[in-house]
Motif scaffolding. Structure first.
Motif, PDB file in Angstrom:
ATOM      1  N   LYS A 241      43.276 -44.768   9.414  1.00  0.00           N
ATOM      2  CA  LYS A 241      42.013 -45.304   9.913  1.00  0.00           C
ATOM      3  C   LYS A 241      40.866 -44.334   9.678  1.00  0.00           C
ATOM      4  CE  LYS A 241      39.651 -46.747  14.156  1.00  0.00           C
ATOM      5  NZ  LYS A 241      39.777 -46.985  15.616  1.00  0.00           N
ATOM      6  N   PHE A 254      35.188 -50.488  10.557  1.00  0.00           N
ATOM      7  CA  PHE A 254      36.643 -50.597  10.460  1.00  0.00           C
ATOM      8  C   PHE A 254      37.118 -51.807  11.257  1.00  0.00           C
ATOM      9  CE2 PHE A 254      40.909 -49.867  12.115  1.00  0.00           C
ATOM     10  CZ  PHE A 254      41.604 -49.610  10.939  1.00  0.00           C
ATOM     11  N   LYS A 256      40.753 -53.633  12.346  1.00  0.00           N
ATOM     12  CA  LYS A 256      42.182 -53.343  12.398  1.00  0.00           C
ATOM     13  C   LYS A 256      42.980 -54.275  11.487  1.00  0.00           C
ATOM     14  CE  LYS A 256      44.515 -54.568  16.025  1.00  0.00           C
ATOM     15  NZ  LYS A 256      45.058 -54.650  17.407  1.00  0.00           N
TER      16      LYS A 256
END
Length: 914
Positions: A241, A254, A256
């Motif tokens: 990440k 970002f 998931k």
């Protein structure tokens, strides 16, 4: 130039100058490219303004009550327009109406020269989505606060004229010269306006643009095929990440689920353990970036990533939206080329040839002029850049590309041909973007057009099966074959082609023989079709082998004769084509165009011959044969075409990833793997959406019984529902149909009422191609779009654009339709329950696709109205409900209650509900 242009707009009580009256006049004067004066006034029409016109213009009866009558301002208007050139957006209306009014008041009729900005925009803005003044103003970022008010419309039209003249003055001189020659059909004195600009420019010393090249009299934008520059240092894929966030910087957030997809894609193609993998990932998580980013670390021009998606529109979105965003992040950028059928591209030599003849009909010459402008803008030659056409006009048939194999290297346009340039770009690209239809057609091409590779991603993979089956359908129209033969005779093509062979008696005789054989073929096909029709009953007549075996002796003789004739045609055309190939360097450009026509005919006849052979010889259970009486069409379709290992393209890719938002549609996780005949796991990336807070599915418990209602009553009911939803929700609304007949009925019922409400209504089959309708819908704030078939699938509408969806009935295919019935019988013969293993999954797929149009981010909210009680009451209803997200609220109250609840839901703060 000292001309004064009077840009005029009028608003009226209606369209009939004999009985209707002007309610507002607006005029802007332009000199030397600048606005120098304005005049506008309301006018008392001395008659009631209808509610429709009041709503459209914002001009009320109260407002004009104190305004002057036209008789009071007629002289002022006439004086204002004297010694000017009259300009309007659709001059035919404004000029004629205003002139009639002046005559009514005892003044001379208008004699001013005129210019039409609609026609100018159609030619000099060829890629515009729409030529309505409102849409052009939006595209050009003009301020247009009061559309359909004369002062505002005149102001915007003046800005448009100034903008258009700048474009005209920037065109290559040779292009403008050609346009002026073609401009005879333009409105009023628009041609004179262009000729005056041309004369003015010829007096000036102009430096040719470095971005333009002149090839055989055509001005073209210079094309480039940038070299692929590979970074030599080792790059590491950002698995974690923190690494992804570092790469994204401030440009991306970002996500998931997207991050999981990236890692899954990278690991699959990097490990090379299995050949196939199926992945379901929710719509809106950023799937495209989710596979393009990891593949940028693997793909090279020698081993490119090939991506197939569901539609041309999605290809365009990937190229113009997703790819530029991603490349801002990457040190090693993805260099892309789009691959689609050659018919989507212009053939420069064929277009050049259209300019050599006499001036054609108005629409034909308008297309010619628009293309001349477009060629100075386009690097691809892709007709899809032009939003004005469905390509069904004769002009587009005459200039469409026939493929690389049709090109003559000695042709002056060969080096700049758009398909030649595309192939050069292909050699330098590590990303190839295509569509399912183009991929499916690889099985039927003599030479593959897509590169073989280790990497193939089939996006929107749930559409693949239908596309494969559709492309497998080979059809032959006796009517079309006969019509083509008559056209060849009428245009004396036999003499044209004989003139190309330089008195070679053998080839000249073969050309004559070809026409004789072709004539016999047409006669035999015309005789055979009635013999076939007698064997079946329905309008679209599915033909079984048992029925075919009952054909008369005369019919059997005709079949044998036709097969022999097609073989003879193949032999004769091959010999003629070989002669043309041998002597191609000696042909001038006009002669090369004639050779193109012959080669196109050869390919068509050979393809039809193959179709005929398949129709009379392919009788395995997998092949469906049918006849269509109206168009005298015969067709054969491969019902097993979706078995991928049997396609020619499947083995050319080492690994294939199948991706989509709806690939788990039943409890059987291997549903698609079995249909495609592959050994593949299904991996599901969980949806990030909270449907309990983001969506509602309303199934009115007082909806019409659609099983018993007549088509007329059903259409009225749907129109009433749409009208009520539209009155409550001033936002875009998508309505999905399963019947074109009902869609057209609803459109007829709604068109006038929605016009009176100044609400744009778009309908499939009216107003342009699917892509054009979708683009117009995307630009609108409150349009209503009626769609069927392809509108259920493969369309990308951002969630903030679409919040209201109406599904008129469950999207089952009609099992009584002959083709559907035959397909179901084939499945039954394989031991498959066609209802539960074909019809139900297909309906679930479409319902999930429809729902996916609404929710595409964690901020979206949307409602779907399903006007079909079978979803609740039928025995299979629970199965349909279970296939939708578990937390999706399904509300089965009265329509009135549902509509009120939907309004409250859409206007509530989502976070406050938690």
């Amino acid at each position: 130039m000292k001309n004064t242009y009077a840009i005029v707009d009028i608003e009226t009580t209606g369209t009939d100058p004999k009985t209707d009256r002007i309610i507002q006049f607006g005029c802007v004067l332009v000199e030397n490219g600048e606005i120098v004066s304005r005049f506008a006034t309301d006018i008392n029409p001395d008659q009631r303004i209808s509610s429709q016109i009041q709503h459209l213009t914002g001009i009320s009866n109260q407002r004009v009550a104190k305004a002057p009558y036209f008789e009071d301002v007629a002289v002022t208007i006439a004086n204002f327009l004297s010694d000017t050139i009259f300009v309007a957006h659709n001059i035919y209306f404004d000029y004629t109406f205003l002139s009639n009014e002046l005559v009514r008041c005892g003044l001379p009729e208008l004699t001013s020269p005129g210019i039409d900005t609609v026609e100018l925009a159609q030619i000099f803005m060829p890629t515009a989505l729409s030529f309505r003044l409102k849409d052009l103003a939006e595209e050009l970022a003009f301020s247009h606060k009061n559309p359909h008010q004369a002062d505002s419309d005149a102001e915007v039209t003046a800005e448009l004229l100034i903008n258009l003249e700048k474009r005209i003055r920037q065109l290559p001189l040779i292009t403008l010269e050609q346009i002026v020659k073609l401009a005879d059909h333009m409105a009023f004195q628009t041609k004179d306006y262009l000729a005056e600009i041309l004369a003015d420019r010829k007096q000036q010393q102009e430096t040719p643009s470095a971005e333009i090249e002149i090839i055989f009299g055509l001005a073209l934008k210079k094309k480039t095929a940038p070299l692929y520059l590979e970074n030599l240092y080792q790059r590491s894929y950002p698995r974690m990440k923190k690494n992804k966030e570092k790469l994204y910087g401030q440009k991306l957030s970002f996500r998931k689920e997207q991050g999981r997809l990236m890692n899954l894609v990278y690991d699959f193609f990097n490990s090379q353990e299995k050949a196939d993998l199926i992945v379901e990932a929710a719509t809106g998580i950023g799937k495209t970036l989710g596979y393009l980013l990891p593949m940028s670390y693997l793909a090279t021009p020698e081993n490119p990533l090939v991506v197939s998606t569901a539609s041309l529109l999605l290809q365009e979105q990937m190229l113009n939206k997703d790819l530029p965003l991603l490349n801002e992040l990457l040190e090693q950028q993805l260099q892309a080329v789009v691959m689609k059928s050659s018919r989507h591209y212009i053939d420069l030599a064929r277009f050049y040839q259209t300019l050599q003849g006499e001036i054609g009909q108005k629409q034909y010459t308008f297309y010619q002029m628009a293309v001349l402008v477009w060629l100075t803008m386009t690097e691809t030659g892709d007709f899809d850049e032009l939003n004005m056409t469905r390509l069904n006009h004769t002009f587009w048939q005459e200039v469409g590309h026939l493929g690389l194999e049709s090109l003559n290297p000695s042709n002056p346009f060969y080096a700049v041909d758009f398909l030649v340039q595309r192939n050069k770009k292909l050699q330098q690209s590590n990303l190839v973007i295509t569509n399912h239809a183009f991929l499916a057609e690889e099985s039927y091409r003599k030479t593959p057009q897509l590169p073989s590779s280790s990497y193939l991603i089939i996006d929107e993979a749930h559409h693949l099966s239908r596309t494969l089956t559709r492309i497998s359908s080979h059809q032959l129209s006796v009517t079309a074959i006969s019509k083509r033969y008559q056209q060849l005779l009428e245009t004396n093509k036999i003499l044209t082609w004989q003139n190309l062979v330089n008195h070679d008696q053998q080839i000249s005789h073969l050309i004559e023989m070809l026409f004789d054989i072709y004539g016999e073929l047409v006669a035999d096909l015309m005789d055979l079709f009635p013999e076939m029709i007698r064997l079946t009953k329905d309008d679209i007549k599915v033909l079984s082998q048992d029925q075919f075996d009952q054909v008369s002796n005369y019919g059997q003789d005709l079949i044998s004769r036709i097969q022999i004739l097609y073989r003879d045609i193949s032999i004769v055309t091959e010999k003629i084509a070989a002669y043309f190939q041998l002597h191609q360097a000696s042909f001038g450009i006009e002669e090369q165009s004639d050779v193109h026509d012959f080669l196109a005919l050869k390919e068509k006849l050979n393809s039809e011959g193959e179709t005929f052979d398949q129709f009379v010889t392919f009788w395995e259970a997998r092949y469906l044969h049918w006849l269509e009486e109206k168009s005298q069409r015969i067709a054969v379709e491969d019902l097993a075409a979706q078995v991928l290992p049997e396609t020619r393209w499947y083995s050319r890719y080492q690994q294939i990833l199948y991706l989509g938002g709806t690939l788990k549609i039943t409890s059987d996780r291997r549903y698609f793997a079995k249909r495609w005949g592959i050994d593949a796991d299904l991996k599901v990336i969980a949806s990030p959406y909270d449907y309990s807070q983001q969506a509602r599915l309303y199934v009115p418990n007082d909806s019409l019984d659609i099983q018993t209602a007549s088509p007329e009553r059903y259409g009225q009911y749907i129109a009433e529902i749409i009208g009520q939803v539209a009155a409550k929700e001033v936002r875009p609304i998508l309505v999905l149909f399963t019947s074109h007949d009902i869609l057209n009925r609803v459109y007829r019922y709604l068109r006038l009422p929605m016009l009176q409400e100044n609400r744009e209504i778009l309908a499939q089959g009216s107003g342009g191609s699917r892509e054009k309708l979708l683009k117009r819908f995307l630009l609108s704030e409150d349009a209503i779009l009626l769609g069927a078939d392809s509108f259920w699938e493969g369309i990308d509408l951002p969630g903030e654009i679409l919040q209201v969806l109406i599904v008129t009935r469950l999207p089952f295919e009609n099992p009584k339709r002959p083709l559907v019935k035959a397909r179901n019988e084939y499945l039954t013969s394989l031991g498959v329950n066609s209802f539960y293993e074909e019809a139900i999954p297909h309906t679930i797929l479409r319902l999930r696709q429809a729902l996916g149009r609404l929710i595409r981010s964690e901020e979206d909210k949307g409602v779907m109205f399903l006007l079909d009680q079978r979803f609740i009451k039928a025995s299979y209803g629970k199965r349909l409900q279970k296939a939708l997200p578990k937390d999706l609220p399904i509300i089965n109250h009265s329509f009135a209650d549902n509509l009120a609840d939907a309004h409250d839901f859409l206007n509530s703060d989502k976070n406050s509900e938690k």
